[in-house]
Design a protein around this motif. Sequence first.
Motif, PDB file in Angstrom:
ATOM      1  N   GLY A  52      -8.208  -1.643   5.585  1.00 59.98           N
ATOM      2  CA  GLY A  52      -8.569  -0.881   4.401  1.00 59.98           C
ATOM      3  C   GLY A  52      -7.565  -1.018   3.274  1.00 59.98           C
ATOM      4  N   GLY A 105      -6.057   2.192  16.310  1.00 62.85           N
ATOM      5  CA  GLY A 105      -5.920   2.221  14.869  1.00 62.85           C
ATOM      6  C   GLY A 105      -4.463   2.358  14.483  1.00 62.85           C
ATOM      7  N   LEU A 152      -5.704   6.280   7.846  1.00 61.01           N
ATOM      8  CA  LEU A 152      -6.051   5.084   8.619  1.00 61.01           C
ATOM      9  C   LEU A 152      -5.887   3.829   7.764  1.00 61.01           C
ATOM     10  N   THR A 169      -5.734   0.346   9.456  1.00 56.18           N
ATOM     11  CA  THR A 169      -6.436  -0.769  10.087  1.00 56.18           C
ATOM     12  C   THR A 169      -6.901  -0.371  11.471  1.00 56.18           C
ATOM     13  N   LYS A 170      -7.971  -1.009  11.942  1.00 57.89           N
ATOM     14  CA  LYS A 170      -8.442  -0.862  13.315  1.00 57.89           C
ATOM     15  C   LYS A 170      -8.417  -2.238  13.962  1.00 57.89           C
ATOM     16  N   VAL A 200     -11.588   7.498   3.074  1.00 58.40           N
ATOM     17  CA  VAL A 200     -10.811   6.985   4.187  1.00 58.40           C
ATOM     18  C   VAL A 200     -10.733   8.034   5.296  1.00 58.40           C
ATOM     19  N   THR A 221     -12.732   1.664   7.179  1.00 62.84           N
ATOM     20  CA  THR A 221     -11.671   2.579   7.626  1.00 62.84           C
ATOM     21  C   THR A 221     -12.039   4.029   7.301  1.00 62.84           C
TER      22      THR A 221
END
Length: 272
Positions: A103, A268, A65, A67-68, A52, A93
């Motif tokens: 993710g 993000g 991280l 989510t984007k 990650v 991610t």
Amino acid sequence: MCPCPYHLQEKLVGTRINPGRSCNDILIRRGGQLRSGPYWVTFESSAYPYYVFCDMETAGGGWTLVTKVKGNDVLMNRVNAAQWRDGRLMGSTTNLVNENALGLAYTALQFRDVMIRSLTDGRKHLAWRHPVTFRSIQSIVKNCTRISNGYKLSGSIQQLDYKGNPIYHNDCTELVYGFMGGDSSHATTTVAGCAKGHKHGHTGAVIGAFLDPPSGDRKTPNQDFKCISDFGIGGGYISMTNLVGRYAINAHYWSSGNSNTNSWNSHGVFVR
């Protein structure tokens, strides 16, 4: 990542051989000075190491991280139950490539702190803290739980990555930070299946900043009038009848609706 011999990787936290429990765990156990990039972690609910992206530099570092969300895109808005409610994995991610992604950290990582930041510039961010530890972001969203006890650590909505006139990105002075925010008096709209919304236009955000209690068309004594009263990732405008209203990154500018606050670049969401 470390191009170290195998026997040295065994001692180095954050490698596949010796994963950390989170990006923050890796940062602390390795002395607090690391570059941002992909690291290996093992979440409590996962039986295998997970690769990650970790932001080790912004606002103290240690951010995992989750989510984007692409700017000016509709995929991750409030009607996407597959991702926000069910936690269905998508994209990657492990990097900051411009794409929609969700993710394993979304469903598996405990946290107190949340950060929304530009995918291209860590200086453009908004970070806040809650007084308690949550099991995961998904556990909040799935239960339709409104959380409004977060307080700002760093950055602001004004510093996030957006296009357009800065005059329309003033923060209301009484903003709080959390989840599922918005004016519940407009219960006909939903956020990922939950009855939440803002009667002046912006639906309650899955993740973001908002006024609490939502004041609707009432003005509280210390509140600015022309300012952002609701900002969120995973939301959408109240009617969702036009393109900009369906964008997953959205804001409600008091007295101007969404017309001047809909042009966000990709961001993000990170936790620690």
